[in-house]
Design a protein around this motif. Structure first.
Motif, PDB file in Angstrom:
ATOM      1  N   ARG A 186      12.229  16.436   4.649  1.00 10.35           N
ATOM      2  CA  ARG A 186      11.238  17.476   4.872  1.00 10.35           C
ATOM      3  C   ARG A 186      11.627  18.341   6.060  1.00 10.35           C
ATOM      4  N   GLN A 187      11.433  19.645   5.919  1.00 11.96           N
ATOM      5  CA  GLN A 187      11.779  20.598   6.958  1.00 11.96           C
ATOM      6  C   GLN A 187      10.560  20.868   7.829  1.00 11.96           C
ATOM      7  N   GLY A 188      10.496  20.234   9.007  1.00 10.26           N
ATOM      8  CA  GLY A 188       9.357  20.392   9.896  1.00 10.26           C
ATOM      9  C   GLY A 188       8.086  19.894   9.247  1.00 10.26           C
ATOM     10  N   GLN A 189       6.994  20.660   9.367  1.00  5.80           N
ATOM     11  CA  GLN A 189       5.725  20.300   8.747  1.00  5.80           C
ATOM     12  C   GLN A 189       5.463  21.106   7.475  1.00  5.80           C
ATOM     13  N   GLU A 190       6.452  21.865   7.048  1.00 11.39           N
ATOM     14  CA  GLU A 190       6.286  22.668   5.843  1.00 11.39           C
ATOM     15  C   GLU A 190       6.507  21.800   4.608  1.00 11.39           C
ATOM     16  N   ASP A 191       5.939  22.255   3.486  1.00  9.81           N
ATOM     17  CA  ASP A 191       6.168  21.571   2.216  1.00  9.81           C
ATOM     18  C   ASP A 191       7.460  22.113   1.606  1.00  9.81           C
ATOM     19  N   ARG A 192       8.553  21.805   2.319  1.00  9.07           N
ATOM     20  CA  ARG A 192       9.881  22.292   1.950  1.00  9.07           C
ATOM     21  C   ARG A 192      10.873  21.197   2.293  1.00  9.07           C
ATOM     22  N   TRP A 193      11.736  20.862   1.334  1.00 16.44           N
ATOM     23  CA  TRP A 193      12.653  19.745   1.509  1.00 16.44           C
ATOM     24  C   TRP A 193      14.093  20.169   1.222  1.00 16.44           C
ATOM     25  N   ALA A 194      14.994  19.763   2.099  1.00 19.28           N
ATOM     26  CA  ALA A 194      16.422  19.925   1.832  1.00 19.28           C
ATOM     27  C   ALA A 194      16.840  18.821   0.876  1.00 19.28           C
ATOM     28  N   ALA A 195      17.518  19.186  -0.193  1.00 22.23           N
ATOM     29  CA  ALA A 195      17.960  18.229  -1.211  1.00 22.23           C
ATOM     30  C   ALA A 195      19.474  18.103  -1.185  1.00 22.23           C
ATOM     31  N   ARG A 196      19.948  16.853  -1.211  1.00 20.61           N
ATOM     32  CA  ARG A 196      21.385  16.591  -1.280  1.00 20.61           C
ATOM     33  C   ARG A 196      21.619  15.630  -2.438  1.00 20.61           C
ATOM     34  N   ILE A 197      22.441  16.065  -3.385  1.00 22.20           N
ATOM     35  CA  ILE A 197      22.690  15.293  -4.597  1.00 22.20           C
ATOM     36  C   ILE A 197      24.184  15.067  -4.743  1.00 22.20           C
ATOM     37  N   VAL A 208      13.998  22.430  -2.302  1.00 24.72           N
ATOM     38  CA  VAL A 208      12.824  22.503  -3.164  1.00 24.72           C
ATOM     39  C   VAL A 208      11.598  22.784  -2.298  1.00 24.72           C
ATOM     40  N   ARG A 209      10.611  23.502  -2.878  1.00 20.87           N
ATOM     41  CA  ARG A 209       9.405  23.895  -2.144  1.00 20.87           C
ATOM     42  C   ARG A 209       8.168  23.608  -2.996  1.00 20.87           C
ATOM     43  N   LEU A 210       7.063  23.294  -2.327  1.00 18.23           N
ATOM     44  CA  LEU A 210       5.804  23.009  -3.008  1.00 18.23           C
ATOM     45  C   LEU A 210       4.717  23.897  -2.422  1.00 18.23           C
ATOM     46  N   ASP A 211       4.041  24.659  -3.281  1.00 14.89           N
ATOM     47  CA  ASP A 211       2.951  25.540  -2.852  1.00 14.89           C
ATOM     48  C   ASP A 211       1.648  25.065  -3.475  1.00 14.89           C
ATOM     49  N   PHE A 212       0.558  25.178  -2.704  1.00 19.11           N
ATOM     50  CA  PHE A 212      -0.766  24.838  -3.205  1.00 19.11           C
ATOM     51  C   PHE A 212      -1.536  26.133  -3.452  1.00 19.11           C
ATOM     52  N   HIS A 219       2.486  24.349  -7.311  1.00 13.81           N
ATOM     53  CA  HIS A 219       3.631  25.059  -7.889  1.00 13.81           C
ATOM     54  C   HIS A 219       4.896  24.587  -7.171  1.00 13.81           C
ATOM     55  N   LEU A 220       5.843  24.081  -7.946  1.00 10.09           N
ATOM     56  CA  LEU A 220       7.118  23.597  -7.406  1.00 10.09           C
ATOM     57  C   LEU A 220       8.229  24.550  -7.812  1.00 10.09           C
ATOM     58  N   GLU A 221       9.108  24.869  -6.861  1.00 10.25           N
ATOM     59  CA  GLU A 221      10.263  25.697  -7.184  1.00 10.25           C
ATOM     60  C   GLU A 221      11.418  25.301  -6.277  1.00 10.25           C
ATOM     61  N   GLY A 222      12.615  25.666  -6.684  1.00 17.73           N
ATOM     62  CA  GLY A 222      13.775  25.310  -5.869  1.00 17.73           C
ATOM     63  C   GLY A 222      15.059  25.841  -6.457  1.00 17.73           C
TER      64      GLY A 222
END
Length: 433
Positions: A186-197, A208-212, A219-222
């Motif tokens: 998670r990036q700080g307190q935002e609903d945003r995550w760095a993904a490593r695959i 990836v990001r999550l919006d309410f 709503h999820l997008e990335g």
């Protein structure tokens, strides 16, 4: 009083204090029977289906914990939990609140189809959702069974922030080489995550990001960037067979909408324009399929490159996979077309050019994936051979014109009018093998 007596007195006082604290803790701790009753009632209320609990007990050493074993939902394909150990927050427990510092899952079976029958219980408590009922979840030997019966074993861990938002998470395929894993941070307190695959010897890093939105809808997008992913190895990591071997790169965008995490998963859509360099079409000889009108196709097809767009769409009936703008080339052929896979059925249309004899041949692929049928009209081959004999070397151009009418492959219309004959040739014409 001697020094030894003082130490003994101090030790005795400490023992008495610990004993008093222990008795107080036991006074607040519910019995095993009470825990089992609470667990069954809570699970049934939350999941909307009956749950059988084989055993539940307190374990006081080395640290207080609740151990629940042999749990099964009453479904046609039950969800099974071999052993779950929960380490409660004792301060919260003394206040009659359930808060878990850590939960360890050791052995579980989760059929995807069974998840659809859950969630019909009582409505969720929005106030409780803002608390932190579980801080850390660790799981081992978790078997996920897809709707088509394909079993894959995972392990990993998740650290939660309030509202069930992951702070960091890892998912791995244990024992599989090359390493196959996903990590989120998670990036700080935002609903945003760095993904490593890591998969197929390559990577697919991104965000990836999550919006309410209104009324709590999510709503999820990335975006992800697959780089150097060996397709055959990637598919094998999830116990599936690939139709092609080669390293793919591209750009993936993903999106989903829903009121719950389950709805997000069921609506997930991905879009990936991709390119693959030197590769091999496995278990299919395209040259042979065209020349035999689909009667023979065993073998392989070496390819110089493959490009196109790969879309996936989760639906209540399963995933729909669509390939568009497909183009493949090699030293002996080129092909273009599109394909769709749903409910383990494929429908595909291609135009194939063989530069040494046959051009612009329509090839259709259809049927169940375990018994695919290939079809090439004999009249199309005859016409293509004549065209090549008259105008060798223009197979790609003719194929492009035929490819524009791929929608008519399954029910072809009348043949197009013949064009004016070309100038006479002096060189020996190429013929079909």
């Amino acid at each position: 009083m001697t020094r030894a007596n003082k130490w003994l007195l101090g030790l005795g006082i400490a023992v008495l204090l610990l004993g008093a604290a222990w008795l107080a803790l036991l006074h607040w701790l519910p019995s095993d029977e009470e825990l089992a009753r609470r667990a069954s009632a809570e699970l049934e209320a939350q999941l909307g289906t009956k749950v059988r609990v084989g055993g539940l007990r307190w374990r006081l050493l080395p640290s207080p914990a609740v151990v629940i074993e042999d749990v099964a939902t009453e479904q046609a394909q039950p969800i099974l939990i071999k052993k779950l150990t929960a380490y409660p927050d004792l301060f919260a427990l003394a206040q009659r609140r359930i808060k878990i510092d850590r939960a360890d899952l050791e052995g579980a079976v989760v059929p995807q189809l069974s998840l659809h029958g859950l969630g019909g219980g009582r409505e969720k408590d929005e106030t409780a959702a803002e608390e932190l009922p579980l801080a850390r979840f660790v799981f081992r030997d978790l078997t996920w069974i897809s709707r088509r019966g394909i079993a894959v074993v995972y392990e990993g861990e998740v650290d939660f922030d309030p509202g069930w938002r992951p702070r960091k998470a890892e998912l791995r395929r244990p024992g599989f080489k090359p390493a196959t894993d996903l990590s989120l941070a998670r990036q700080g307190q935002e609903d945003r995550w760095a993904a490593r695959i890591h998969v197929g010897g390559g990577t697919a890093h991104g965000e990836v990001r999550l919006d309410f939105r209104a009324k709590g809808r999510m709503h999820l997008e990335g975006e992800l960037q697959p780089q150097g992913v060996e397709v055959e190895s990637m598919m094998a990591a999830f116990n599936r067979r690939s139709v092609i071997a080669g390293k793919a790169s591209g750009q993936t965008t993903l999106s989903a909408d829903g009121d719950t995490v389950g709805e997000l998963a069921r609506s997930l859509h991905t879009r990936t324009p991709f390119n693959i360099g030197k590769s091999t079409l496995l278990r299919f000889d395209l040259d042979k399929a065209v020349r035999s009108a689909g009667r023979e196709h065993a073998g392989q097809t070496p390819l110089d490159s493959v490009t196109g767009q790969f879309d996936t769409q989760n639906t209540p009936q399963g995933m729909v996979v669509t390939y568009t703008n497909l183009k493949a080339t090699s030293g002996s052929l080129s092909a273009s077309g599109q394909a769709k896979v749903a409910n383990r059925q494929i429908e595909a249309e291609f135009a194939v050019d063989l530069v040494d004899g046959i051009v612009g041949v329509p090839l259709s692929v259809s049927g169940p994936l375990d018994n695919v049928k290939f079809s090439v009209p004999n009249s199309a081959i005859a016409g293509a051979v004549v065209g090549t004999a008259v105008l060798p070397g223009v197979g790609t151009a003719i194929g492009a014109r035929i490819g524009a009418t791929l929608g008519k492959i399954f029910s072809p219309g009348p043949a197009p009018p013949a064009s004016a004959p070309p100038p006479a040739r002096t060189a020996k014409p190429a013929t079909a093998r």
